[in-house]
Design a protein around this motif. Structure first.
Motif, mmCIF file in Angstrom:
data_model
loop_
_atom_site.group_PDB
_atom_site.id
_atom_site.type_symbol
_atom_site.label_atom_id
_atom_site.label_comp_id
_atom_site.label_asym_id
_atom_site.label_seq_id
_atom_site.Cartn_x
_atom_site.Cartn_y
_atom_site.Cartn_z
ATOM 1 N N GLY A 1 -6.876 19.301 68.676
ATOM 2 C CA GLY A 1 -6.946 19.678 67.277
ATOM 3 C C GLY A 1 -6.446 21.070 66.974
ATOM 4 N N ILE A 2 -5.693 21.651 67.879
ATOM 5 C CA ILE A 2 -5.147 22.995 67.701
ATOM 6 C C ILE A 2 -3.630 22.907 67.653
ATOM 7 N N THR A 3 -3.030 23.569 66.675
ATOM 8 C CA THR A 3 -1.571 23.585 66.561
ATOM 9 C C THR A 3 -1.038 24.889 67.128
ATOM 10 N N LEU A 4 -0.288 24.801 68.206
ATOM 11 C CA LEU A 4 0.287 25.988 68.837
ATOM 12 C C LEU A 4 1.391 26.574 67.959
ATOM 13 N N VAL A 5 1.532 27.895 68.019
ATOM 14 C CA VAL A 5 2.542 28.611 67.254
ATOM 15 C C VAL A 5 3.525 29.246 68.225
ATOM 16 N N ASN A 6 4.817 29.053 67.978
ATOM 17 C CA ASN A 6 5.816 29.627 68.872
ATOM 18 C C ASN A 6 5.870 31.134 68.726
ATOM 19 N N LEU B 1 11.312 19.457 73.598
ATOM 20 C CA LEU B 1 10.212 19.682 74.529
ATOM 21 C C LEU B 1 9.085 20.450 73.845
ATOM 22 N N ALA B 2 9.444 21.501 73.098
ATOM 23 C CA ALA B 2 8.429 22.300 72.414
ATOM 24 C C ALA B 2 7.631 21.445 71.436
ATOM 25 N N ARG B 3 8.325 20.583 70.682
ATOM 26 C CA ARG B 3 7.632 19.717 69.718
ATOM 27 C C ARG B 3 6.704 18.729 70.423
ATOM 28 N N GLU B 4 7.142 18.245 71.575
ATOM 29 C CA GLU B 4 6.305 17.319 72.336
ATOM 30 C C GLU B 4 5.016 18.010 72.780
ATOM 31 N N VAL B 5 5.153 19.244 73.246
ATOM 32 C CA VAL B 5 3.979 19.998 73.690
ATOM 33 C C VAL B 5 3.050 20.280 72.511
ATOM 34 N N VAL B 6 3.606 20.718 71.398
ATOM 35 C CA VAL B 6 2.787 21.018 70.218
ATOM 36 C C VAL B 6 2.020 19.777 69.772
ATOM 37 N N THR C 1 12.982 31.970 65.823
ATOM 38 C CA THR C 1 13.970 30.891 65.764
ATOM 39 C C THR C 1 15.033 31.230 64.728
ATOM 40 N N VAL C 2 16.280 30.921 65.081
ATOM 41 C CA VAL C 2 17.420 31.253 64.222
ATOM 42 C C VAL C 2 18.184 29.965 63.935
ATOM 43 N N GLY C 3 18.142 29.537 62.672
ATOM 44 C CA GLY C 3 18.862 28.327 62.291
ATOM 45 C C GLY C 3 18.174 27.039 62.691
ATOM 46 N N VAL C 4 16.990 27.129 63.262
ATOM 47 C CA VAL C 4 16.215 25.966 63.691
ATOM 48 C C VAL C 4 14.742 26.245 63.483
ATOM 49 N N SER C 5 13.908 25.238 63.617
ATOM 50 C CA SER C 5 12.462 25.427 63.542
ATOM 51 C C SER C 5 11.793 24.301 64.311
ATOM 52 N N LEU C 6 10.518 24.513 64.662
ATOM 53 C CA LEU C 6 9.759 23.459 65.327
ATOM 54 C C LEU C 6 9.309 22.412 64.311
ATOM 55 N N SER D 1 14.165 31.721 80.144
ATOM 56 C CA SER D 1 13.125 31.399 79.177
ATOM 57 C C SER D 1 12.936 32.574 78.235
ATOM 58 N N ALA D 2 11.951 32.470 77.384
ATOM 59 C CA ALA D 2 11.557 33.594 76.531
ATOM 60 C C ALA D 2 10.178 34.093 76.946
ATOM 61 N N GLY D 3 9.836 33.882 78.216
ATOM 62 C CA GLY D 3 8.487 34.221 78.653
ATOM 63 C C GLY D 3 7.497 33.258 78.027
ATOM 64 N N SER D 4 6.409 33.768 77.524
ATOM 65 C CA SER D 4 5.407 32.908 76.881
ATOM 66 C C SER D 4 5.992 32.329 75.595
ATOM 67 N N PHE D 5 6.076 31.011 75.523
ATOM 68 C CA PHE D 5 6.697 30.388 74.349
ATOM 69 C C PHE D 5 5.713 30.251 73.195
ATOM 70 N N PHE D 6 4.411 30.186 73.505
ATOM 71 C CA PHE D 6 3.399 30.033 72.464
ATOM 72 C C PHE D 6 2.395 31.174 72.540
#
Length: 370
Positions: A356-361, A343-348, A365-370, A255-260
């Motif tokens: 009503g809160i939008t989580l920030v990764n 998965l990240a988009r589903e969680v967001v 990200t390289v070559g991609v985005s949420l 993983s990357a540890g805490s993702f958000f």
């Protein structure tokens, strides 16, 4: 203001250095803790500051996209890879003079913390076990368990790609804030070469314990000091229990540890959030709230994720939420970057719909985005 700095006074390298290494169509996934991502057109490994600067200048002069890689613990690289030059910063250098510490950007952070604790100095002991390189710590203003590097960093030595010179930025010029800095705000400008810290000699005792969970684990009150080794061991135990200490056999650490990041809300936004919590979960449910400066409150991303229905182990595919901590998204083996992003988009989306809160990764990200 940034000032120029020459090479005089740099610590001698701790090993025999080899010429810069270069590969083509090189896999990048093995260089990340997610073990995800496609290849780079070109991969260079630099072991001295001079090699780092030369590689950066070459890319800039030719207009070639450049990707910097340290420990790879904060990168989400797209499945198509990187169309450009990936530069692995593998410099070494650990210099301790009294309470003054200087680390080369490529030094393994958790190893450096262990050496500092062994030397009997405090200030970064609660940052033990954080994967990645020393050069990444000021970029993210790395923090955990009541400490962050902004409290101990005195200077950051970096190559300025705009001015085309090596500069030294004092702490006040680094614009540190929660998981943010001048370097993160302008990611294409600075290449961190060295980081300098001011530590504390408290006769082998830690800095005052600021984090309640750490204090409970140590059996002391918040604000008390404990032996440095005990603080470090407690943090490592806590991190391991959450899958936050790298272990190749444990997919929870892929993983990357805490993702958000933890959301920081204005007083008005926090009041609206509390109202949504009461409407959804009941009047007796109180969300986590921590002071974050005048007019702002920080809440817990992990709490939001869990209360929105994304519990530990959530998911059925090769990318899932960690079985140990809801804030970590993991590769269970065989995942692609698109699996992870889905998965990240589903969680967001789920957290936004619920609260009503939008989580920030947090990872880059390289070559991609949420």
């Amino acid at each position: 203001m940034a000032v120029r700095m020459g090479s005089k006074g740099e610590p001698a390298p701790s090993r025999t250095l080899v010429p810069v290494q270069e590969l083509h169509d090189a896999p990048l996934a093995p260089l990340t803790t997610f073990r995800l991502g496609g290849p780079a057109d070109r991969l260079i490994t630099a072991t001295t500051d001079a090699e780092v600067i030369a590689a950066v200048r070459e890319a800039d002069d030719s207009g070639t996209p450049l990707l910097l890689i340290g420990g790879g613990s904060n990168l989400v690289i797209g499945d198509k890879g990187f169309a450009g030059t990936a530069l692995v910063v593998a410099t070494e250098g650990f210099s301790l003079d009294g309470t003054r510490l200087e680390l080369a950007a490529g030094e393994v952070w958790t190893d450096a913390v262990a050496r500092v604790v062994e030397a009997g100095l405090g200030g970064i002991e609660c940052l033990a076990g954080i994967p990645g390189s020393a050069g990444a710590t000021p970029i993210q203003n790395v923090g955990a368990y009541g400490q962050e590097v902004a409290s101990t960093v005195t200077e950051v030595v970096a190559y300025d790609r705009v001015a085309r010179e090596t500069v030294t930025l004092p702490n006040a010029d680094c614009a540190f804030s929660y998981r943010h800095s001048r370097f993160k705000a302008d990611p294409g400008r600075y290449v961190v070469l060295r980081v300098r810290f001011a530590l504390e000699d408290a006769d082998g005792m830690s800095a005052p314990v600021r984090y309640a969970e750490t204090a409970r684990t140590l059996g002391v009150g918040v604000g008390e000091r404990v032996p440095l080794a005990a603080a470090r061991e407690a943090v490592l135990k806590l991190r391991a229990g959450k899958g936050m200490v790298l272990d190749p056999e444990d997919h929870d650490t892929w993983s990357a540890g805490s993702f958000f990041t933890n959301p920081i809300l204005t007083d008005e936004a926090f009041a609206a959030f509390r109202a949504r919590v009461e409407a959804r979960l009941g009047a007796g449910v109180v969300p986590p709230a921590y002071p974050a400066g005048d007019g702002y409150t920080k809440t817990s991303a992990a709490w939001l994720i869990d209360r929105a229905g994304f519990t530990k182990g959530y998911g059925t595919g090769p990318a899932r939420i960690s079985t140990k901590h809801t804030l970590a998204l993991t590769n269970r083996g065989g995942a692609t970057t698109e699996d992870l992003l889905a998965l990240a988009r589903e969680v967001v989306a789920g957290v936004r719909d619920a609260f009503g809160i939008t989580l920030v990764n947090e990872p880059v990200t390289v070559g991609v985005s949420l």
